[in-house]
Scaffold this motif. Structure first.
Motif, PDB file in Angstrom:
ATOM      1  N   GLU A 351       0.896  -1.334  -0.146  1.00 43.00           N
ATOM      2  CA  GLU A 351      -0.055   0.040  -0.092  1.00 43.00           C
ATOM      3  C   GLU A 351       0.900   1.214   0.119  1.00 43.00           C
ATOM      4  N   ALA A 352       1.669   1.453   1.057  1.00 42.65           N
ATOM      5  CA  ALA A 352       2.322   2.746   1.137  1.00 42.65           C
ATOM      6  C   ALA A 352       3.268   2.694   2.156  1.00 42.65           C
ATOM      7  N   ILE A 353       4.235   3.673   2.080  1.00 42.20           N
ATOM      8  CA  ILE A 353       5.288   3.869   3.192  1.00 42.20           C
ATOM      9  C   ILE A 353       4.916   5.250   3.747  1.00 42.20           C
ATOM     10  N   ARG A 354       4.887   5.629   5.016  1.00 41.61           N
ATOM     11  CA  ARG A 354       4.268   6.411   5.678  1.00 41.61           C
ATOM     12  C   ARG A 354       5.403   7.089   6.800  1.00 41.61           C
ATOM     13  N   PHE A 355       5.731   8.311   6.793  1.00 45.65           N
ATOM     14  CA  PHE A 355       6.636   9.132   7.711  1.00 45.65           C
ATOM     15  C   PHE A 355       5.290   9.774   8.853  1.00 45.65           C
ATOM     16  N   GLU A 356       5.309   9.380   9.859  1.00 44.03           N
ATOM     17  CA  GLU A 356       4.249   9.845  10.882  1.00 44.03           C
ATOM     18  C   GLU A 356       4.915  10.735  11.947  1.00 44.03           C
ATOM     19  N   GLY A 357       5.101  12.158  12.100  1.00 44.60           N
ATOM     20  CA  GLY A 357       5.558  12.935  12.922  1.00 44.60           C
ATOM     21  C   GLY A 357       6.604  12.696  13.172  1.00 44.60           C
ATOM     22  N   VAL A 358       7.616  12.322  12.095  1.00 43.10           N
ATOM     23  CA  VAL A 358       9.028  11.956  12.333  1.00 43.10           C
ATOM     24  C   VAL A 358       9.840  13.363  12.610  1.00 43.10           C
ATOM     25  N   THR A 359      10.562  13.273  13.762  1.00 46.86           N
ATOM     26  CA  THR A 359      11.674  14.064  14.261  1.00 46.86           C
ATOM     27  C   THR A 359      12.936  13.400  14.290  1.00 46.86           C
ATOM     28  N   PHE A 360      14.010  14.433  13.649  1.00 46.12           N
ATOM     29  CA  PHE A 360      15.453  13.839  13.537  1.00 46.12           C
ATOM     30  C   PHE A 360      16.110  15.120  14.000  1.00 46.12           C
ATOM     31  N   ARG A 361      17.026  14.944  14.812  1.00 40.63           N
ATOM     32  CA  ARG A 361      18.140  16.121  15.272  1.00 40.63           C
ATOM     33  C   ARG A 361      19.497  15.646  14.721  1.00 40.63           C
ATOM     34  N   HIS A 362      20.202  16.470  14.341  1.00 43.66           N
ATOM     35  CA  HIS A 362      21.711  16.193  14.265  1.00 43.66           C
ATOM     36  C   HIS A 362      22.399  16.846  15.116  1.00 43.66           C
ATOM     37  N   GLY A 363      22.903  16.350  16.295  1.00 43.10           N
ATOM     38  CA  GLY A 363      23.717  16.991  17.424  1.00 43.10           C
ATOM     39  C   GLY A 363      22.496  18.015  17.978  1.00 43.10           C
ATOM     40  N   ALA A 395      16.037   9.813   3.162  1.00 41.65           N
ATOM     41  CA  ALA A 395      16.400   8.365   2.464  1.00 41.65           C
ATOM     42  C   ALA A 395      17.086   7.534   3.448  1.00 41.65           C
ATOM     43  N   ASN A 396      17.906   8.199   4.294  1.00 36.38           N
ATOM     44  CA  ASN A 396      18.561   7.372   5.375  1.00 36.38           C
ATOM     45  C   ASN A 396      17.716   6.822   6.226  1.00 36.38           C
ATOM     46  N   LEU A 397      16.618   7.635   6.653  1.00 37.59           N
ATOM     47  CA  LEU A 397      15.726   7.019   7.773  1.00 37.59           C
ATOM     48  C   LEU A 397      15.019   6.089   7.052  1.00 37.59           C
ATOM     49  N   LEU A 398      14.745   5.845   5.821  1.00 38.02           N
ATOM     50  CA  LEU A 398      13.756   5.254   5.323  1.00 38.02           C
ATOM     51  C   LEU A 398      14.596   3.534   5.151  1.00 38.02           C
ATOM     52  N   ASN A 399      15.843   3.783   4.831  1.00 36.04           N
ATOM     53  CA  ASN A 399      16.752   2.536   4.595  1.00 36.04           C
ATOM     54  C   ASN A 399      17.303   2.119   6.051  1.00 36.04           C
ATOM     55  N   ARG A 400      16.930   2.862   7.209  1.00 30.79           N
ATOM     56  CA  ARG A 400      17.497   2.665   8.658  1.00 30.79           C
ATOM     57  C   ARG A 400      19.066   2.644   8.713  1.00 30.79           C
ATOM     58  N   VAL A 401      19.638   3.652   7.943  1.00 28.94           N
ATOM     59  CA  VAL A 401      20.890   4.098   8.129  1.00 28.94           C
ATOM     60  C   VAL A 401      21.031   4.975   9.260  1.00 28.94           C
ATOM     61  N   ALA A 402      19.734   5.618   9.723  1.00 30.55           N
ATOM     62  CA  ALA A 402      19.904   6.398  10.883  1.00 30.55           C
ATOM     63  C   ALA A 402      18.196   5.965  11.421  1.00 30.55           C
ATOM     64  N   GLU A 403      18.275   6.613  12.762  1.00 29.85           N
ATOM     65  CA  GLU A 403      16.770   6.205  13.436  1.00 29.85           C
ATOM     66  C   GLU A 403      16.250   7.708  13.973  1.00 29.85           C
ATOM     67  N   PRO A 404      14.897   7.915  13.759  1.00 30.43           N
ATOM     68  CA  PRO A 404      14.432   8.992  14.021  1.00 30.43           C
ATOM     69  C   PRO A 404      14.214   9.184  15.879  1.00 30.43           C
ATOM     70  N   ASP A 405      14.375  10.452  16.177  1.00 28.09           N
ATOM     71  CA  ASP A 405      14.323  10.728  17.613  1.00 28.09           C
ATOM     72  C   ASP A 405      12.722  10.902  18.093  1.00 28.09           C
ATOM     73  N   GLY A 406      11.989  10.757  17.135  1.00 27.26           N
ATOM     74  CA  GLY A 406      10.605  10.866  17.265  1.00 27.26           C
ATOM     75  C   GLY A 406       9.480  10.390  16.270  1.00 27.26           C
ATOM     76  N   GLY A 407       8.539  10.287  16.749  1.00 31.80           N
ATOM     77  CA  GLY A 407       7.565   9.560  15.556  1.00 31.80           C
ATOM     78  C   GLY A 407       7.862   8.208  14.796  1.00 31.80           C
ATOM     79  N   ARG A 408       7.427   7.880  13.929  1.00 27.83           N
ATOM     80  CA  ARG A 408       7.608   6.602  13.269  1.00 27.83           C
ATOM     81  C   ARG A 408       7.607   6.486  11.770  1.00 27.83           C
TER      82      ARG A 408
END
Length: 507
Positions: A351-363, A395-408
């Motif tokens: 069906e779909a890929i969804r970013f739901e309230g995703v927060t990401f911080r770099h430092g 793109a990195n979050l979708l491939n789980r090269v990085a992890e979100p700090d919030g959301g999913r």
């Protein structure tokens, strides 16, 4: 070193056991030389068989009461020869077995180090320098190998010999032994401090080697920029400064290591001189030295060399310990991205890929702030925005090269963190912004991680508009592209990366 001895040497216990038995044979042979020499010299110089009895009893067919000079002159050299043969064989077997243990342990360490390296996410490696990591595989592993092959066996071999010879000294004359060796415990504290200093300097030296390797790697990788901006002299200056720092550390190490062996020898010789002066006072004027005293002096003479060797190999041992610590620093690094318990595989997107309230911080900087985004099956979507807006991060979050700090992030409603990493990454094909090709053939680079026929590879190259230039290469698909694709132009490298992604045909 305890960590090396437990899990790694434990795997090769039979080799270690054989080596230890050989060490005992070596020590026994050396003590045998010393024990036999006193009675023999006493007999040869005086003709008095007193004291020769214990030696003769070891020789079959000899009676201490009726022994004569000619028999001793024939039999004792034969006994010494047998001791020499036993000692030679024991040394050979011990050297080969401990050498193989050292190679096997280094192999295991190298594999464990590389296995951990490929598990780590980019952010896990963000603070590590490439040159310093390469040094763990090079100089650090070499130091561990040298320590296990040279220092540890020498400590074991010479240490057991010293113990055996010291025991013989006390059996021969405990009073002389106390005079000769009673001062040695006084050296424990200064030698311990010297060892700590050596270990600290060794670790600093390995870090310096890592910085040198990093400077070389950085300069080679960016040689076009270095030369285009006329910065060759600056690069040379930075390298020379670090090289001088390394040399200063080596000077400190050499001074400390050079002090250990003569200090041990001076203490030993001082004690022996006191013991000898005492012994000479006990011998009447014109009297011959007793067999026990001759054996004692021979034992002390044989003891000096292994005692000196212990001081010499201390530096290599501490270097190995410092290098092992640096290797275990990498092996002990825990990957931040691992499968959750119960993580399951997925098969494509229904069906779909969804970013739901995703927060990401770099430092301290927030890159994505409560980001919502849906990508439905069959859609082609471009993310557009200024530099630093978070396009690559998505793109990195979708491939789980990085992890979100919030959301999913979900695929068909399943949180990515509940999906097995290997399964997730099988679903994704990536053409990175900075194209990376491996020092291999065109065929191997395009079919990276796949079993593909030449027809499938050519179809992917054709779709990426790369087939024409590949067929024009000297060996076609079998042309080696060089490190990071150095033999190709930038555009050619990009098209091979696109062909690689097309061939993967990920959903």
């Amino acid at each position: 070193m305890k960590r090396l001895l437990a899990p790694y040497l434990g795997r090769y216990g039979l080799r270690v056991l054989v080596s230890f038995v050989c060490v005992l044979v070596l020590a026994g042979s050396t003590a045998g030389y010393a024990w036999m020499s006193g009675p023999l010299l006493h007999f040869l110089t005086s003709g008095d068989p007193e004291g020769l009895g214990p030696v003769v009893r070891l020789l079959p067919g000899f009676d201490p009461a009726t022994v004569d000079r000619q028999q001793v002159l024939l039999a004792v050299p034969a006994a010494l020869l047998l001791l020499g043969v036993a000692k030679g064989i024991a040394y050979f077997v011990q050297f080969v077995q401990m050498g193989m243990v050292a190679q096997l342990v280094v192999r295991d360490l190298r594999e464990a180090l590389f296995a951990r390296l490929v598990e780590l996410a980019p952010q896990d490696l963000a603070e590590s320098r490439t040159g310093d990591l390469l040094t763990r595989f090079g100089a650090d592993l070499t130091a561990v190998e040298h320590g296990l092959h040279t220092a540890v066996p020498a400590w074991l071999r010479d240490g057991v010999q010293v113990i055996a010879l010291l025991a013989l000294c006390f059996l021969l004359d405990w009073r002389l032994s106390l005079l000769a060796f009673g001062v040695l415990p006084l050296a424990a504290l200064p030698l311990s401090r010297l060892g700590k200093r050596l270990k600290r300097v060794a670790k600093q030296g390995q870090r310096s080697v890592g910085r040198l390797a990093e400077l070389v790697h950085e300069t080679v990788a960016g040689i076009r920029v270095v030369q285009a901006y006329g910065m060759a002299e600056r690069a040379q200056r930075r390298f020379d400064e670090e090289n001088r720092r390394w040399l200063a550390l080596q000077r400190k190490s050499l001074r400390s290591r050079g002090l250990a062996s003569p200090a041990m020898e001076l203490l030993a010789v001082g004690g022996i001189a006191v013991a000898l002066a005492f012994a000479l006072r006990q011998v009447g004027e014109g009297a011959l030295l007793s067999a026990d005293l001759l054996s004692f002096l021979a034992t002390v003479a044989l003891l000096l060399q292994p005692a000196k060797n212990l001081g010499k190999v201390g530096g290599a041992f501490l270097q190995a310990v410092a290098s092992a610590e640096r290797i275990f620093e990498v092996i002990d690094t825990r990957p931040t991205l691992v499968d959750r318990p119960g993580a399951r595989p997925i098969d494509g997107v229904r069906e779909a890929i969804r970013f739901e309230g995703v927060t990401f911080r770099h430092g301290d900087r927030t890159v994505l702030d409560r980001f919502d985004f849906a990508l439905r099956r069959g859609e082609v979507v471009a993310l557009v925005g200024p530099s630093g807006a978070g396009k690559t991060t998505v793109a990195n979050l979708l491939n789980r090269v990085a992890e979100p700090d919030g959301g999913r992030i979900t695929i068909d409603g399943v949180d990515l963190r509940d999906v097995a990493l290997a399964s997730l990454r099988e679903q994704v094909a990536v053409v990175p912004q900075e194209v990376l090709l491996f020092d291999d053939t065109v065929r191997a680079n395009v079919a990276y991680g796949l079993e593909a026929s030449d027809e499938e590879i050519r179809a992917a190259l054709r779709a990426a508009h790369a087939l024409d230039f590949v067929e024009a290469l000297p060996s076609g698909l079998d042309t080696v592209v060089g490190e990071r694709g150095s033999s190709l132009s930038g555009g050619q490298r990009q098209r091979l990366a696109i062909a690689r992604a097309i061939l993967r045909d990920a959903p």
